[in-house]
Design a protein around this motif. Structure first.
Motif, PDB file in Angstrom:
ATOM      1  N   GLU A  12      36.923  30.530  42.221  1.00 46.09           N
ATOM      2  CA  GLU A  12      36.199  29.061  41.950  1.00 46.09           C
ATOM      3  C   GLU A  12      34.767  29.278  41.401  1.00 46.09           C
ATOM      4  N   GLU A  13      34.123  30.348  42.071  1.00 45.94           N
ATOM      5  CA  GLU A  13      32.677  30.711  41.743  1.00 45.94           C
ATOM      6  C   GLU A  13      32.743  31.398  40.364  1.00 45.94           C
ATOM      7  N   PRO A  14      31.770  31.728  39.781  1.00 41.34           N
ATOM      8  CA  PRO A  14      31.686  32.531  38.552  1.00 41.34           C
ATOM      9  C   PRO A  14      31.673  34.192  39.039  1.00 41.34           C
ATOM     10  N   VAL A  15      32.333  34.935  38.507  1.00 41.72           N
ATOM     11  CA  VAL A  15      32.329  36.310  38.785  1.00 41.72           C
ATOM     12  C   VAL A  15      31.923  37.169  37.621  1.00 41.72           C
ATOM     13  N   ASP A  16      31.122  38.240  37.744  1.00 45.98           N
ATOM     14  CA  ASP A  16      30.670  39.096  36.847  1.00 45.98           C
ATOM     15  C   ASP A  16      31.589  40.307  36.611  1.00 45.98           C
ATOM     16  N   ILE A  17      32.589  40.428  35.733  1.00 46.80           N
ATOM     17  CA  ILE A  17      33.293  41.685  35.701  1.00 46.80           C
ATOM     18  C   ILE A  17      33.051  42.411  34.582  1.00 46.80           C
ATOM     19  N   GLN A  18      32.542  43.559  34.821  1.00 49.01           N
ATOM     20  CA  GLN A  18      32.344  44.239  33.841  1.00 49.01           C
ATOM     21  C   GLN A  18      33.174  45.316  33.531  1.00 49.01           C
ATOM     22  N   ASP A  19      33.319  46.139  32.319  1.00 46.47           N
ATOM     23  CA  ASP A  19      34.561  47.035  32.052  1.00 46.47           C
ATOM     24  C   ASP A  19      34.720  48.040  33.326  1.00 46.47           C
ATOM     25  N   ASP A  20      33.571  48.373  33.932  1.00 48.22           N
ATOM     26  CA  ASP A  20      33.824  49.344  34.980  1.00 48.22           C
ATOM     27  C   ASP A  20      33.651  48.741  36.627  1.00 48.22           C
TER      28      ASP A  20
END
Length: 78
Positions: free
Chosen positions: A17-25
């Motif tokens: 529900e909340e924004p998540v920061d998903i980087q490649d690593d």
């Protein structure tokens, strides 16, 4: 990164529900991006994006731990 990884990143973000920061690593498991149940759903989504079932030997915690690992192990290996 491939468009398949972009699609997978959006799918993973949609689990929250909340924004998540998903980087490649980003460690998808330790960071809590995916739970154990969602891990199974993620494998199914990876297969859908890949267009075919994955070999059982490909589906390991390490090969599915980050977007970079998934890209290398699944999408670029094809």
């Amino acid at each position: 990164m491939s468009s398949k990884i972009t699609s997978l990143r959006k799918w993973l973000a949609g689990l929250h529900e909340e924004p998540v920061d998903i980087q490649d690593d980003t460690d998808l498991i330790q960071s809590g991006v995916v739970t154990s149940l969602q891990f199974v759903q993620m494998v199914i989504e990876v297969e859908r994006l890949h267009g075919q079932k994955l070999d059982p030997g490909v589906i390991t915690i390490e090969s599915m731990r980050t977007l970079k690992a998934i890209d290398t192990t699944v999408f670029q290996a094809a």
